[in-house]
Design an enzyme around this catalytic site. Sequence first.
Site, PDB file in Angstrom:
ATOM      1  N   ARG A 114     -66.214  72.904 -22.792  1.00 56.84           N
ATOM      2  CA  ARG A 114     -65.266  73.799 -22.145  1.00 56.84           C
ATOM      3  C   ARG A 114     -64.364  74.391 -23.220  1.00 56.84           C
ATOM      4  NH1 ARG A 114     -60.345  72.161 -20.722  1.00 56.84           N
ATOM      5  NH2 ARG A 114     -60.911  70.013 -20.219  1.00 56.84           N
TER       6      ARG A 114
ATOM      7  N   HIS B 120     -58.920  73.483 -18.605  1.00 56.78           N
ATOM      8  CA  HIS B 120     -59.607  73.008 -17.402  1.00 56.78           C
ATOM      9  C   HIS B 120     -59.391  73.977 -16.251  1.00 56.78           C
ATOM     10  CE1 HIS B 120     -59.871  70.584 -13.641  1.00 56.78           C
ATOM     11  NE2 HIS B 120     -60.973  70.177 -14.225  1.00 56.78           N
TER      12      HIS B 120
ATOM     13  N   TYR C 196     -54.417  67.610 -25.767  1.00 55.21           N
ATOM     14  CA  TYR C 196     -55.327  66.465 -25.808  1.00 55.21           C
ATOM     15  C   TYR C 196     -56.580  66.690 -26.659  1.00 55.21           C
ATOM     16  CZ  TYR C 196     -57.397  69.167 -21.927  1.00 55.21           C
ATOM     17  OH  TYR C 196     -57.927  70.162 -21.141  1.00 55.21           O
TER      18      TYR C 196
END
Length: 396
Positions: A290, A294, A303
């Site tokens: 990705r 998200h 993160y």
Amino acid sequence: MANGDSGAVPLPTPGPSVGAEIPRNGEDAPPGGFVQLLTPEGERVDSVTTADGTTYTVDFTDDEYRALYRDLVTVRRLDAEATALQRQGELGIWASLLGQEAAQVGSGRALRPQDMAFPTYREHGVLYTRGIDPIMPFGLFRGVDQGGWDPNEFKFNTYTIVIGAQTLHATGYAMGITMDGKTGNADGEAVIAYFGDGATSQGDVNEAFVWSGVFHAPIVFFCQNNQYAISEPLERQTRIPLYRRALGYGFPGVRIDGNDVLATFAVTRAALDQARNGQGPTLIEAYTYRMGAHTSSDDPTRYRIASEVESWKAKDPIARVKAFLTKQKIGDDDFFGDVDEAATKLALDLRERVLAMPDPQPVTLFDNVYPHGSPEVDAQKAEFVRYHASFEGSAH
């Protein structure tokens, strides 16, 4: 190639085995390898044979290769327009497919017309390959409707927001078409269920695996492993490769290069054909990434590190197809320019149509709860109307 009979050529195989290992392990492959038919540099791999004897390859015409490239570019451009619309306040939220175009286009084009797909909320590329007007999900994310397409007409279910729930819906549907006698031959029906790596930790997904395995359902579980379940990396989800989980449920699992549209098509087409012919489920793990957030409410910089994102950019699913077309002299600058121009025109048209969407009155949220009405809902609607009327003429 587009949902027709040409394209993938899975060679004859014995009955499906369980937990097949993959011999190919290129420089960009994870430990254990994956099925790859087009490298990041645009080099074509003739075929890949897994340890269970299944050989995967494709046999596309030049026009079909070009059509795949057009699909990839188009869905990425539409996705980029959606992200821009959300940032400008025109959509409440958006779940981008950036980086996952090959997994979605390849698997979507591998479906035959009679097959049924059950998406999450990110399968905009699969939706596009099913011939659905790309504006349809925008009504959902803008809050105008609940998704405006007919699942029966397009063989593509409505988006599912609840993580993993669609796998149970898909399993029940697959069991149903078996009971209806719609499987067991080359013209039979099959089902595909999409979900992400994080969803594999959900009970619904594991229950779907159990039921599908026990009842030999004609279903393909297509996991887009994009490395992060929102903010949790894959190692926080599993201690073994996801495709090997199929072993515990009694059906085969295979991992593919999810950034390779050719491998995705070949493996998905073969798994669907096995399912429709009565050979039961398959779990496909599409190993991809990705590239964006998200959803538009996420901040991936909290993160994951920039160098990781950069390393995956080198594996871009569109760039490798463009490199292949150029090397094979299948596509030239004029072709690539035409594709870009057409995609941009479609995106701008989509923007205008989204901005022209009417904003529904809040009271209409009661109108489609039950097809024949309900006294309870009618009472709630009346109270809602009275409540809003109490603000009329108020300075607040």
